[in-house]
Design a protein around this motif. Structure first.
Motif, PDB file in Angstrom:
ATOM      1  N   VAL A 329      -1.911   6.201  -4.267  1.00 16.26           N
ATOM      2  CA  VAL A 329      -1.000   5.705  -5.721  1.00 16.26           C
ATOM      3  C   VAL A 329      -0.608   4.381  -5.468  1.00 16.26           C
ATOM      4  O   VAL A 329      -0.009   4.147  -4.509  1.00 16.26           O
ATOM      5  N   VAL A 330      -1.167   3.307  -5.852  1.00 19.00           N
ATOM      6  CA  VAL A 330      -0.822   1.881  -5.865  1.00 19.00           C
ATOM      7  C   VAL A 330      -0.122   1.388  -6.945  1.00 19.00           C
ATOM      8  O   VAL A 330      -0.287   1.835  -8.254  1.00 19.00           O
ATOM      9  N   SER A 331       0.814   0.429  -6.729  1.00 16.68           N
ATOM     10  CA  SER A 331       1.636  -0.149  -7.903  1.00 16.68           C
ATOM     11  C   SER A 331       0.806  -1.577  -8.283  1.00 16.68           C
ATOM     12  O   SER A 331       0.026  -2.118  -7.447  1.00 16.68           O
ATOM     13  N   ALA A 332       1.391  -2.116  -9.148  1.00 14.23           N
ATOM     14  CA  ALA A 332       0.859  -3.431  -9.520  1.00 14.23           C
ATOM     15  C   ALA A 332       1.438  -4.538  -8.600  1.00 14.23           C
ATOM     16  O   ALA A 332       0.474  -5.316  -8.205  1.00 14.23           O
ATOM     17  N   SER A 333       2.693  -4.329  -7.852  1.00 14.45           N
ATOM     18  CA  SER A 333       2.926  -5.225  -6.710  1.00 14.45           C
ATOM     19  C   SER A 333       2.192  -4.918  -5.428  1.00 14.45           C
ATOM     20  O   SER A 333       2.078  -5.947  -4.627  1.00 14.45           O
ATOM     21  N   ASP A 334       1.597  -3.790  -5.385  1.00  9.01           N
ATOM     22  CA  ASP A 334       0.649  -3.546  -4.338  1.00  9.01           C
ATOM     23  C   ASP A 334      -0.488  -4.321  -4.223  1.00  9.01           C
ATOM     24  O   ASP A 334      -1.132  -4.869  -3.409  1.00  9.01           O
ATOM     25  N   THR A 335      -1.380  -4.247  -5.398  1.00 10.97           N
ATOM     26  CA  THR A 335      -2.606  -4.722  -5.686  1.00 10.97           C
ATOM     27  C   THR A 335      -2.610  -6.100  -5.902  1.00 10.97           C
ATOM     28  O   THR A 335      -3.646  -6.749  -5.706  1.00 10.97           O
ATOM     29  N   GLU A 336      -1.401  -6.683  -6.094  1.00 12.31           N
ATOM     30  CA  GLU A 336      -1.450  -8.239  -6.680  1.00 12.31           C
ATOM     31  C   GLU A 336      -1.530  -9.009  -5.189  1.00 12.31           C
ATOM     32  O   GLU A 336      -1.340  -8.589  -4.318  1.00 12.31           O
TER      33      GLU A 336
END
Length: 340
Positions: A329-336
């Motif tokens: 489970v990844v968040s937007a701040s993880d993948t940016e």
């Protein structure tokens, strides 16, 4: 042969036990003879924990957080033929400055050990007018030269990548405060020369899940794999009886490590055994090192337990990568990219 390919330092003689029956959750299992390092392991040292080891000249070497009998932590050198039974130097590692003069930190704890090209780097937390990152280098484990502090205070949990990425050294860290850090995200910094650090990027923050909802921090040096950088890190939650430290897993982009490809929503290991639940600081599993074998995909994880012992756990590259991806489970701040 492992389907997930492991790159970098590999050793076929790392400790190993086959997976026991009855594993119900993450594919990580403890060494049946844990803890591998107990209390009062050497003269003048009450406890060793949160330490890092690696293969060296056909055997094994490590840098160990040794809590002296006066309570002050320093770093000690240890050697082993099997990475389970260790012998420790009685004296602290003798750090020098660039001119060869004694240059010992006031205290030093939670060391990591990483080989990049022909040089071994030791990274730890120390006093630099506040909690900050200390570093040293060696090529022979006989002379140890301190390097300038990479960051201003306050910072902890620095972890070097085992090779340069896009021509630069890469290091994870966890900016903090002057206390016991009631917050914490993992950041990435890079350097062309191990002196000047910049291009700071956010990697990932504390998670929504209870086991890492207070803070997180780097653990073992990232493992380069065909799926990306495999990272074992620690996550912390707060309870009515204090903090609980668990081990988590993520996979970072191979060329842009500030980008999180996969992040496991579940912990991989959490305090369950007596040596993890009972000690100087109860309920701690704190990863500081891994060793791996590329041919078989075997990974041995070394972790601190209850700020008192060293524990050893095992996993397989195929299984752990698949588990992290399946439960990601990844968040937007993880993948940016981590730049704002």
């Amino acid at each position: 042969m492992s389907k997930v390919k492991i790159y970098g330092i590999s050793a076929s003689n790392i400790p190993w036990q086959e997976r026991p029956e009855g594993i119900k959750n993450a594919p990580v299992w403890r060494y049946s003879e844990n803890p591998v390092i107990g209390r009062n392991p050497a003269k003048g040292i009450a406890r060793i924990f949160n330490s890092a080891v690696m293969p060296y000249e056909g055997a094994f070497i490590g840098v160990f957080r040794g809590e002296q009998v006066n309570g002050i932590p320093y770093i000690y050198l240890g050697r082993s033929k099997d990475a389970i039974h260790w012998e420790f130097d009685e004296e602290k590692i003798p750090f020098k400055d660039e001119s060869g003069n004694d240059f010992m930190p006031k205290y030093a704890y939670d060391p990591r050990l990483v080989k990049i090209e022909d040089t071994y780097y030791i990274i730890w937390c120390q006093d630099f007018y506040g909690a900050a990152i200390g570093m040293a280098k060696t090529t022979d484990f006989k002379t140890f030269t301190r390097i300038e502090n990479p960051f201003l205070p306050f910072n902890r949990n620095a972890v070097l990548f085992p090779r340069k990425v896009n021509g630069n050294f890469m290091m994870l860290s966890r900016p903090s405060d002057s206390g016991h850090t009631p917050f914490g995200d993992i950041f990435l910094s890079e350097s062309p020369d191990m002196v000047y650090w910049g291009k700071h990027r956010h990697v990932m923050g504390k998670g929504e899940e209870w086991w890492e909802n207070l803070k997180i921090g780097g653990g073992a040096a990232p493992i380069e794999t065909s799926e990306g950088w495999l990272l074992f890190y620690h996550g912390v939650t707060g309870t009515c009886n204090g903090y609980v430290y668990s081990i988590g897993g993520a996979i970072l982009d191979i060329d842009n490590p500030s980008v999180v490809k996969y992040r496991c929503e579940n912990f991989l290991l959490t305090p369950e055994e007596w040596y993890e639940e009972r000690g100087f600081v109860p309920n701690v599993t704190f990863p500081c090192a891994t060793m791996q074998d590329a041919e078989t995909g075997r990974i041995a994880i070394y972790y601190g337990a209850a700020d008192t012992y060293v524990g050893l756990a095992f996993t397989q590259a195929d299984e752990i990568v698949d588990y992290i991806k399946t439960h990601s489970v990844v968040s937007a701040s993880d993948t940016e990219i981590g730049k704002r």
